[in-house]
Enzyme design. Structure first.
Site, PDB file in Angstrom:
ATOM      1  N   SER A 123       0.838  -1.197   0.000  1.00 34.89           N
ATOM      2  CA  SER A 123       0.000   0.000   0.000  1.00 34.89           C
ATOM      3  C   SER A 123       0.879   1.255   0.000  1.00 34.89           C
ATOM      4  CB  SER A 123      -0.928  -0.079   1.211  1.00 34.89           C
ATOM      5  OG  SER A 123      -1.976   0.831   1.111  1.00 34.89           O
ATOM      6  N   ASP A 146      -9.242  -4.388  -6.514  1.00 36.74           N
ATOM      7  CA  ASP A 146      -8.691  -3.632  -5.378  1.00 36.74           C
ATOM      8  C   ASP A 146      -9.308  -2.240  -5.415  1.00 36.74           C
ATOM      9  OD1 ASP A 146      -7.241  -2.174  -3.557  1.00 36.74           O
ATOM     10  OD2 ASP A 146      -5.288  -2.953  -4.181  1.00 36.74           O
ATOM     11  N   HIS A 199      -7.388  -5.456  -1.195  1.00 33.96           N
ATOM     12  CA  HIS A 199      -6.187  -4.631  -1.127  1.00 33.96           C
ATOM     13  C   HIS A 199      -5.080  -5.290  -0.303  1.00 33.96           C
ATOM     14  CE1 HIS A 199      -3.846  -1.020  -1.385  1.00 33.96           C
ATOM     15  NE2 HIS A 199      -3.823  -0.848  -0.078  1.00 33.96           N
TER      16      HIS A 199
END
Lengths: 263, 394
Positions: free
Chosen positions: A95, A217, A245
């Protein structure tokens, strides 16, 4: 306060193996790597840490100015790398930490030998000719969402394990801190994460790079992963069947296999 | 809706069938696969949100029903927590209904795992949280208002302190007279611990007949009010001195003056008029600490002449008075306020004894500060005026 204590750095695996540095994203802490990192301990020196403000990091080390940009977080990581004298390390960033890894590689090229970017996004907010997936008001709403949730609000909050999950993955001690931190810091980190724009930093990446893109995602859509892949010269894009995600939690084996194949 | 009540053997109405209980429970029920795909949902949830079953089951994921911000929260907090601890409780999110309204709910989820410990199913209950959400908004708004009000007060306080300090500096700004016959050195040092200004002052000026007026005084209290009262008293002393009243009459006039200036009442001061050629000083002390006389030979003593009560208090037992003191060339007269000598844990006599020793060593105000204040904490303002009759006057 040493750098290692500041970031709750944990080192395992083979002391003379190639270093692998796992960096968690916005929201939780190094336990996000719980299903993935141990797989590399057989042949790597595995380093885990919490960003300042997350997990068991030293909250007192949080500095509004330093941690007001991703570069400040990257500086923290550079300090960890230098403290551990890492060379040719594989930086695995999930991320927002994917972009932090890009910044670390530029700042301390002697330490980073490869990048694995899991669900990267150089910019979350749409721009002219660029689809990030979010509008500015969505981010305001996220902040409100965080504000109205109790995670981290109440220090007395010790979640009872419910349902038939009699085998929680985390012990009670970790459960108390996972995904919970000072709400002010969490809100600031959310701002830094979702308002950053690192598109210009991608082209100068000059280490082998793997982009891991999940299906469906909502935080980093497929188009964003493709953008990152196009911008980083020579990067490898792997589209995973895992959805969401956090493939490091939902599809650890697929994540491990993709990283292994790349290395 | 079909009514399907059942009864127990005694005829009491018990609850509906399990199926009815599920569908009509006063909360939303929703089951999903680990990736969020909805596999079952109850009627209560459909009624609340306006969706039809076929809009959701096998079509939507739970996170698809959330607002964009809530979706991020789901991915970054909710899903990881659920996977790692097997359950999540009391998460506040907004569900987007079929007609794009937002329904605030509180969500609890439990993860069902298979025999190998792999996630199999997520069971979720949702509670209508509209009232609670509104109340929380009020709480947050109240918190924000409180924070703003507090910051405004802090800003005002800082401004007021800055104003007080500026005012005090301007009130004390006048330069002491310069003359080869004497040296006048003054010192004003604000207390370190207290950010509010004090009411101490010093002043030195030339009278119309060529004599000098010297004063050190101390107004009761701290802050802007004390500082303005100090300014008034300081001006009054000058005006009365120029009118030629002399020390004892000047103090009497101040008694009348402070009757109209509350904050100046009970101030103490010592006022001296000095004839610079002869060294003759006429001194009146209104309840103030005794001046220190330091001779050219370096002997220091307290001088107790001309003493009476603080300004605004008159008692027949201790009437207003003045007394004369002869200053020889090289002698220094030190006027000061209590910050120079007072310590919380000591008697005033100990403080005075220490002052005498320091003054005998060096009566210069900077030396006194160095030798006296450096030894203890600065809890009060320090104000010192030292008048030295020079040898050049001989």
């Amino acid at each position: 306060m040493s750098v290692l204590a500041r970031n709750n750095v944990r080192v395992g695996g083979q002391p003379d193996g190639r270093p692998m540095l796992f960096a968690h994203g916005f929201g939780c802490d190094q336990n996000m790597w719980r299903f993935v990192a141990p797989e590399f301990e057989a042949d790597h020196r595995v380093v885990l840490f919490d960003h300042v403000g997350a997990g068991a990091s030293d909250l007192a080390a949080y500095d509004e100015r330093r941690h007001g940009t991703l570069a400040g977080y990257a500086d923290d990581v550079v300090e960890i790398c230098r403290e551990l004298e890492l060379e040719d390390a594989v930086f695995v960033g999930h991320s927002v930490s994917a972009m932090i890894g890009v910044l670390v590689a530029a700042r301390a090229p002697e330490t980073i030998g490869a990048l694995v970017l899991v669900g990267p996004s150089p910019r979350y907010i749409d721009d002219h000719g660029y689809v990030g997936g979010f509008a500015p008001e969505d981010i305001d709403e996220l902040l409100e969402s965080m504000n109205s949730n109790f995670l981290g609000w109440s220090s007395a909050m010790a979640p009872a394990i419910m349902g038939n999950s009699d085998r929680p993955e985390l012990g009670e001690e970790l459960t108390a801190s996972f995904c919970r931190t000072d709400p002010e810091i969490a809100a600031r980190f959310a701002r830094v994460t979702f308002l950053s724009d690192n598109r210009a930093d991608l082209a100068s990446v000059d280490v082998p790079t793997l982009v891991l893109q999940c299906s469906d995602d909502v935080i980093a859509p497929a188009a964003v992963g493709e953008y990152v892949h196009r911008q980083i010269p020579g990067s490898v894009l792997v589209r995973m069947t895992a959805t969401g995600h956090c493939p490091n939690l939902s599809a650890p084996q697929e994540t491990i296999d993709a990283i292994r194949a790349f290395l | 809706m079909r009514s399907a009540r059942s009864s127990d053997p005694s005829g009491r109405v018990t609850d509906l069938s399990a199926e009815e209980l599920y569908e009509q429970a006063p909360c939303g029920y929703l089951s999903s696969t680990p990736d969020g795909t909805i596999v079952r949902v109850n009627e209560t949830f459909l009624r609340w949100t306006g969706y039809r079953r076929q809009d959701l089951v096998a079509v939507k994921r739970f996170q698809d029903l959330l607002s964009p911000g809530g979706r991020i929260y789901h991915e970054t907090h909710y899903a990881p927590l659920l996977r790692m601890q097997g359950s999540v409780r009391e998460i506040a999110v907004d569900i987007l209904t079929a007609d794009r309204r937002r329904l605030p709910v509180l969500v609890n989820s439990a993860l069902v795992t298979d025999e190998a410990g792999e996630p199999e199913l997520v069971r979720t209950t949702l509670f209508d949280a509209r009232e609670r959400k509104a109340y929380e908004r009020e709480l947050l708004a109240a918190r924000d208002r409180e924070r703003q009000a507090r910051e405004a007060v802090e800003r005002l306080h800082a401004q007021s302190q800055a104003t007080s300090h500026a005012l005090q500096q301007s009130l004390l700004a006048s330069e002491a007279p310069r003359d080869p016959r004497f040296d006048i050195v003054t010192l004003y040092q604000p207390a370190v611990e207290d950010l509010e200004v004090g009411g101490d002052w010093h002043d030195a000026f030339v009278l119309p007949d060529g004599r000098l007026g010297l004063v050190v005084g101390d107004v009761v209290g701290r802050g802007l009010i004390a500082a303005t009262a100090m300014g008034q008293l300081r001006s009054a002393v000058r005006a009365l001195a120029i009118a030629g009243l002399g020390p004892v009459e000047l103090i009497r006039a101040l008694d009348a003056f402070v009757a109209g200036v509350d904050a100046a009442k009970f101030a103490t001061l010592v006022y001296a008029e000095v004839e610079p050629d002869l060294g003759t000083a006429t001194i009146a002390s209104a309840g103030h600490l005794p001046p220190v006389l330091v001779t050219a030979a370096g002997e220091a003593r307290l001088w107790f002449g001309g003493r009476s009560t603080p300004v605004g208090i008159q008692t027949p037992a201790l009437p207003r008075a003045e007394a004369e003191l002869a200053l020889n060339p090289g002698d220094t007269l030190v006027l000061y306020t209590d910050g120079l000598i007072e310590r919380r844990t000591e008697s005033i006599d100990t403080g005075l004894a220490r002052l005498l020793a320091a003054a005998a060593d060096d009566p210069h105000p900077d030396a006194l500060r160095r030798n006296l204040i450096a030894q203890g904490p600065d809890k009060d303002d320090v104000c010192v005026l030292a008048f030295t009759r020079t040898h050049a006057a001989e």
